[in-house]
Design a protein around this motif. Structure first.
Motif, short mmCIF file in Angstrom:
data_model
loop_
_atom_site.label_atom_id
_atom_site.label_comp_id
_atom_site.label_asym_id
_atom_site.label_seq_id
_atom_site.Cartn_x
_atom_site.Cartn_y
_atom_site.Cartn_z
N THR A 1 85.37 -46.61 20.34
CA THR A 1 85.84 -46.81 21.76
C THR A 1 87.24 -46.96 21.58
N ILE A 2 88.00 -47.59 20.63
CA ILE A 2 89.14 -47.56 20.14
C ILE A 2 89.81 -46.02 20.16
N VAL A 3 89.24 -45.61 19.10
CA VAL A 3 89.66 -44.21 18.99
C VAL A 3 89.53 -43.44 20.15
N ASP A 4 88.73 -43.53 20.89
CA ASP A 4 88.78 -42.67 22.16
C ASP A 4 89.58 -43.06 23.17
N LEU A 5 89.91 -44.51 23.50
CA LEU A 5 90.85 -44.65 24.36
C LEU A 5 92.35 -44.30 23.72
N LEU A 6 92.61 -44.57 22.55
CA LEU A 6 94.10 -44.07 22.03
C LEU A 6 94.13 -42.54 22.06
N THR A 7 92.98 -41.87 21.93
CA THR A 7 93.29 -40.30 21.90
C THR A 7 93.52 -40.04 23.45
N ARG A 8 93.00 -40.79 24.62
CA ARG A 8 93.27 -40.42 25.82
C ARG A 8 94.53 -40.76 26.47
N LEU A 9 94.99 -41.72 25.84
CA LEU A 9 96.44 -42.22 26.04
C LEU A 9 97.46 -41.46 25.34
N ASN A 10 97.16 -40.88 24.18
CA ASN A 10 98.14 -39.96 23.76
C ASN A 10 98.15 -38.69 24.54
N ASN A 11 96.92 -38.32 25.10
CA ASN A 11 97.05 -37.03 25.94
C ASN A 11 98.12 -37.27 27.10
N HIS A 12 98.07 -38.67 27.67
CA HIS A 12 98.99 -38.71 28.88
C HIS A 12 100.40 -38.46 28.12
N LEU A 13 100.68 -39.04 26.99
CA LEU A 13 102.14 -38.95 26.65
C LEU A 13 102.50 -37.38 26.11
N THR A 14 101.64 -36.47 25.92
CA THR A 14 102.20 -35.06 25.49
C THR A 14 102.71 -34.51 26.75
N ARG A 15 102.76 -35.13 27.93
CA ARG A 15 103.64 -34.65 29.10
C ARG A 15 105.02 -35.20 28.86
N TYR A 16 105.29 -35.91 27.92
CA TYR A 16 106.59 -36.46 27.77
C TYR A 16 106.92 -35.68 26.18
N PRO A 17 107.49 -34.44 26.23
CA PRO A 17 107.25 -33.74 24.72
C PRO A 17 108.18 -34.08 23.74
N ALA A 18 109.46 -34.61 24.24
CA ALA A 18 110.59 -35.05 23.25
C ALA A 18 110.11 -36.35 22.41
N THR A 19 110.33 -36.20 20.89
CA THR A 19 109.73 -37.13 20.28
C THR A 19 110.51 -38.28 19.94
N THR A 20 110.21 -39.47 19.94
CA THR A 20 110.92 -40.59 19.57
C THR A 20 111.62 -40.45 18.20
N LEU A 21 111.06 -39.86 17.52
CA LEU A 21 111.37 -39.77 15.99
C LEU A 21 112.61 -39.09 15.69
N LYS A 22 113.11 -38.21 16.69
CA LYS A 22 114.37 -37.65 16.62
C LYS A 22 115.45 -38.41 16.97
N VAL A 23 115.41 -39.56 17.57
CA VAL A 23 116.39 -40.69 17.97
C VAL A 23 116.92 -41.04 16.45
N PRO A 24 118.44 -41.02 16.60
CA PRO A 24 119.07 -41.21 15.24
C PRO A 24 118.79 -42.67 14.53
N GLY A 25 118.08 -42.44 13.30
CA GLY A 25 117.79 -43.65 12.58
C GLY A 25 116.10 -43.85 12.73
N ARG A 26 115.56 -43.33 13.54
CA ARG A 26 114.27 -43.81 13.88
C ARG A 26 113.29 -43.40 12.90
N TRP A 27 113.80 -42.07 12.31
CA TRP A 27 112.58 -41.57 11.29
C TRP A 27 112.47 -42.28 10.24
#
Length: 227
Positions: free
Chosen positions: A154-180
């Motif tokens: 159930t956790i895997v399914d719900l997190l997968t669905r939530l991640n689908n929602h975030l794909t509409r925000y394509p810029a990755t937070t990992l490119k913020v300076p220092g975040r990687w």
């Protein structure tokens, strides 16, 4: 009593292939911004665009609605609008679920689960930092390995669905300076807690990790140029 007419297998296979192609193309064009937030998705127009009948388009839209990538409107389907409120809603749930998954992984993980998590993290460690899509994919692979190690479908399914929602925000937070580099360190600490079966520490580390991601996601949204 009327007999049921069975459709030829070739027709069913052809229809399935058309559905898969339409789904993949439409999903990709929503995620990459070809169809902007708020865009109307008209079945007939999409069928003409993709060179198919309306049936696979209709089914693709239904699946994308389940994924959270399209929504019903007064005149059919449309791409949902983006907003800071949606970001907060998504992360409110995701922070809790990621923390729960990490705690469960610490309690239930097998040796194979741990190997899979560490392999995913090693791949992330070696990912080039000039390739944002690869960075995001490597990061997701680590999180998915932890979700699986929770042994809670159930956790895997719900997190997968939530991640689908975030794909509409394509810029990755990992490119913020220092975040990687910061994210890599946070991952390693989390994986160590899972290896040591320290559920409380794994829970808190995952919660803090995703809380930082939420704040960076809001920062990126705030800094985006207005349409």
């Amino acid at each position: 009593m009327a007999r049921r007419v069975l459709r030829p297998r070739a027709d069913l296979q052809k229809e399935g292939a058309a559905l898969s192609e339409v789904y993949d193309r439409l999903r990709g064009e929503i995620v990459d911004g070809t169809f902007e937030a708020g865009a109307q998705l008209v079945e007939l127009a999409l069928a003409e665009k993709y060179g198919t009948s309306r049936t696979p388009v209709r089914e693709a839209l239904r699946r994308l609605e389940q994924d959270g990538l399209v929504e019903r409107a007064e005149r059919g389907m449309r791409v949902p609008t983006r907003s800071p409120e949606e970001i907060l809603e998504i992360y409110e749930v995701r922070i809790s679920l990621e923390a729960t998954a990490a705690a469960a992984a610490a309690q239930r993980r097998s040796d194979f689960d741990l190997i899979r998590i560490r392999r995913a993290q090693t791949a992330m460690d070696n990912t080039a930092t000039d390739d944002p899509p690869a960075m995001a994919a490597a990061n997701r692979a680590v999180h998915e390995a932890i979700w699986v190690a929770s042994h809670n479908g159930t956790i895997v399914d719900l997190l997968t669905r939530l991640n689908n929602h975030l794909t509409r925000y394509p810029a990755t937070t990992l490119k913020v300076p220092g975040r990687w580099s910061e994210a890599l360190a946070e991952h390693h600490a989390l994986i160590d807690a899972i290896e040591q079966r320290d559920a409380d520490r794994a829970h808190d580390l995952a919660r803090d990790h995703m809380t930082k991601a939420r704040e960076l996601r809001l920062q990126i949204y705030r800094d985006e140029p207005a349409d």
